[in-house]
Design a protein around this motif. Structure first.
Motif, PDB file in Angstrom:
ATOM      1  N   SER A  26     -35.328  18.225  79.502  1.00 52.96           N
ATOM      2  CA  SER A  26     -36.700  18.536  79.089  1.00 52.96           C
ATOM      3  C   SER A  26     -37.613  18.747  80.307  1.00 52.96           C
ATOM      4  O   SER A  26     -38.410  19.691  80.342  1.00 52.96           O
ATOM      5  N   LEU A  27     -37.491  17.887  81.313  1.00 58.51           N
ATOM      6  CA  LEU A  27     -38.342  18.024  82.504  1.00 58.51           C
ATOM      7  C   LEU A  27     -37.945  19.266  83.312  1.00 58.51           C
ATOM      8  O   LEU A  27     -38.800  19.952  83.875  1.00 58.51           O
ATOM      9  N   ALA A  28     -36.647  19.540  83.357  1.00 61.96           N
ATOM     10  CA  ALA A  28     -36.189  20.730  84.083  1.00 61.96           C
ATOM     11  C   ALA A  28     -36.768  21.984  83.421  1.00 61.96           C
ATOM     12  O   ALA A  28     -37.265  22.883  84.099  1.00 61.96           O
ATOM     13  N   LYS A  29     -36.727  22.014  82.095  1.00 58.09           N
ATOM     14  CA  LYS A  29     -37.274  23.181  81.377  1.00 58.09           C
ATOM     15  C   LYS A  29     -38.776  23.305  81.593  1.00 58.09           C
ATOM     16  O   LYS A  29     -39.335  24.391  81.546  1.00 58.09           O
ATOM     17  N   ALA A  30     -39.437  22.155  81.834  1.00 56.09           N
ATOM     18  CA  ALA A  30     -40.895  22.167  82.058  1.00 56.09           C
ATOM     19  C   ALA A  30     -41.230  22.577  83.494  1.00 56.09           C
ATOM     20  O   ALA A  30     -42.399  22.683  83.844  1.00 56.09           O
ATOM     21  N   GLY A  31     -40.212  22.767  84.333  1.00 58.66           N
ATOM     22  CA  GLY A  31     -40.460  23.291  85.679  1.00 58.66           C
ATOM     23  C   GLY A  31     -40.316  22.282  86.804  1.00 58.66           C
ATOM     24  O   GLY A  31     -40.489  22.630  87.970  1.00 58.66           O
ATOM     25  N   TYR A  32     -40.009  21.030  86.486  1.00 59.46           N
ATOM     26  CA  TYR A  32     -39.803  20.038  87.556  1.00 59.46           C
ATOM     27  C   TYR A  32     -38.455  20.286  88.234  1.00 59.46           C
ATOM     28  O   TYR A  32     -37.520  20.808  87.609  1.00 59.46           O
ATOM     29  N   ILE A  33     -38.358  19.889  89.516  1.00 55.24           N
ATOM     30  CA  ILE A  33     -37.049  19.889  90.181  1.00 55.24           C
ATOM     31  C   ILE A  33     -36.444  18.532  89.853  1.00 55.24           C
ATOM     32  O   ILE A  33     -36.875  17.499  90.384  1.00 55.24           O
ATOM     33  N   VAL A  34     -35.489  18.517  88.958  1.00 54.24           N
ATOM     34  CA  VAL A  34     -34.976  17.246  88.445  1.00 54.24           C
ATOM     35  C   VAL A  34     -33.691  16.843  89.156  1.00 54.24           C
ATOM     36  O   VAL A  34     -32.754  17.635  89.286  1.00 54.24           O
ATOM     37  N   VAL A  35     -33.664  15.591  89.609  1.00 50.32           N
ATOM     38  CA  VAL A  35     -32.439  15.006  90.126  1.00 50.32           C
ATOM     39  C   VAL A  35     -32.028  13.917  89.132  1.00 50.32           C
ATOM     40  O   VAL A  35     -32.789  12.984  88.866  1.00 50.32           O
ATOM     41  N   GLY A  36     -30.840  14.091  88.567  1.00 51.88           N
ATOM     42  CA  GLY A  36     -30.334  13.109  87.607  1.00 51.88           C
ATOM     43  C   GLY A  36     -29.223  12.317  88.252  1.00 51.88           C
ATOM     44  O   GLY A  36     -28.496  12.834  89.104  1.00 51.88           O
ATOM     45  N   THR A  37     -29.075  11.054  87.862  1.00 52.86           N
ATOM     46  CA  THR A  37     -28.037  10.246  88.504  1.00 52.86           C
ATOM     47  C   THR A  37     -26.987   9.759  87.517  1.00 52.86           C
ATOM     48  O   THR A  37     -27.239   9.597  86.323  1.00 52.86           O
ATOM     49  N   ALA A  38     -25.787   9.516  88.112  1.00 51.19           N
ATOM     50  CA  ALA A  38     -24.639   9.012  87.354  1.00 51.19           C
ATOM     51  C   ALA A  38     -23.965   7.938  88.193  1.00 51.19           C
ATOM     52  O   ALA A  38     -24.157   7.898  89.407  1.00 51.19           O
ATOM     53  N   THR A  39     -23.138   7.122  87.572  1.00 49.03           N
ATOM     54  CA  THR A  39     -22.448   6.089  88.352  1.00 49.03           C
ATOM     55  C   THR A  39     -21.154   6.617  88.979  1.00 49.03           C
ATOM     56  O   THR A  39     -20.544   5.923  89.780  1.00 49.03           O
ATOM     57  N   SER A  40     -20.730   7.819  88.574  1.00 51.52           N
ATOM     58  CA  SER A  40     -19.471   8.363  89.116  1.00 51.52           C
ATOM     59  C   SER A  40     -19.675   9.781  89.626  1.00 51.52           C
ATOM     60  O   SER A  40     -20.629  10.465  89.229  1.00 51.52           O
ATOM     61  N   GLU A  41     -18.729  10.223  90.486  1.00 54.27           N
ATOM     62  CA  GLU A  41     -18.763  11.601  90.999  1.00 54.27           C
ATOM     63  C   GLU A  41     -18.652  12.593  89.847  1.00 54.27           C
ATOM     64  O   GLU A  41     -19.337  13.620  89.820  1.00 54.27           O
ATOM     65  N   ALA A  42     -17.769  12.281  88.891  1.00 54.38           N
ATOM     66  CA  ALA A  42     -17.574  13.205  87.766  1.00 54.38           C
ATOM     67  C   ALA A  42     -18.872  13.329  86.966  1.00 54.38           C
ATOM     68  O   ALA A  42     -19.250  14.430  86.534  1.00 54.38           O
ATOM     69  N   GLY A  43     -19.561  12.213  86.793  1.00 57.26           N
ATOM     70  CA  GLY A  43     -20.839  12.232  86.060  1.00 57.26           C
ATOM     71  C   GLY A  43     -21.882  13.048  86.806  1.00 57.26           C
ATOM     72  O   GLY A  43     -22.612  13.852  86.207  1.00 57.26           O
TER      73      GLY A  43
END
Ligand code: NAP
Length: 246
Positions: A26-43
């Motif tokens: 949702s934030l990416a679509k709104a134009g923010y540069i979004v960094v999302g995190t995961a606990t694994s490389e695959a994620g």
């Protein structure tokens, strides 16, 4: 909606699935540069796949480890610039009746859900202060307000988040930094899919809107709280629960 901040860097913890993924998209679509995190490389790779079209990406982060928080924040700042929007979404449950709840399960839930909010906020606040702009949204829970049998650890962590947000909002208001919470009710995700069918059926009877919420229902409130339309809202909680708590 007028936005003056549509290219700000937004960090969303726990963005592999469920609520965090919906917020990130949702934030990416709104134009923010979004960094999302995961606990694994695959994620992290899977997050990069859905954020790349919008200029965002995924990184590995374990919010229980201070060093992991520091190195991830440094990498984002180097690669994309200061983080001016922080969405503390990563969370876990380790349910069990209090008499049988272990200290390890108490610590794991408090560290992941609450201490991480402290550490991540600390890691971004200096740059937000310098920029005289910041938005922090913490994902709490309805059970932080109602309590819930079997969730003494989880509900405590989610209630603590609310008091944390109010105090920090008071400290940082003069720097144009807002700190708010969104408290979801019962939302369809992996976390709730794990519950027994009977528990889910009993729960739905307590919801006036007569359905479970979607991750997108939560993302919409988060997007509002970081928007210019919400610039005079701080220290508060938006309850998104179909009326199950009023
Ligand atoms: P979920 O589907 O279980 O996803 C949890 C996310 O948190 C995943 O991305 C997971 O990453 C990440 N995570 C877990 N432990 C982590 C750690 N140590 N370090 C970094 N990231 C970690 O959860 P959800 O249902 O979407 O819930 C998201 C938030 O909303 C949580 O804070 C939850 O308490 C809150 N909430 C949910 C509901 C609901 O009904 N679902 C209701 C109220 C509040 P990996 O995939 O890499 O493990």
């Amino acid at each position: 909606m007028t936005e003056t901040n549509d290219k700000k860097v937004a960090l969303v913890t726990g963005a592999t699935r469920g609520i965090g993924k919906a917020i990130a998209i949702s934030l990416a679509k709104a134009g923010y540069i979004v960094v999302g995190t995961a606990t694994s490389e695959a994620g992290a790779k899977s997050i990069s796949e859905f954020l790349l079209p919008y200029g965002g990406y995924g990184l590995v982060l374990n919010v229980m480890q201070k060093e992991s928080i520091e190195s991830t924040i440094n990498e984002i700042v180097k690669r994309s610039g200061d983080i001016l929007v922080l969405i503390n979404n990563a969370g876990i449950t380790k349910d069990g009746l209090f008499l049988r709840m272990s200290e390890a399960d108490w610590d794991a839930v408090m560290d992941t859900n609450m201490k991480a909010v402290f550490l991540l906020s600390k890691a971004v606040i200096r740059n937000m202060t310098k920029a005289r702009y910041g938005r922090i949204v913490n994902i709490s829970s309805v059970v932080g307000f109602t309590g819930n049998p079997g969730q003494v650890n989880y509900s405590s962590s989610k209630a603590a988040m609310v008091a944390f947000s109010k105090s920090l909002a008071r400290e940082l208001g003069s720097r144009n930094i807002t700190v708010n919470c969104v408290a979801p009710g019962f939302i369809h995700t992996d976390m709730t899919d794990a519950l027994p069918e009977q528990v889910k059926q009993d729960f739905i009877k307590t919801i006036p809107l007569n359905r479970f919420g979607s991750a997108e229902d939560i993302a919409a409130s988060v997007k509002f709280l970081i928007s210019d339309d919400a610039s005079y809202i701080t220290g508060t909680t938006i309850h998104v629960n179909g009326g199950s708590y009023m």
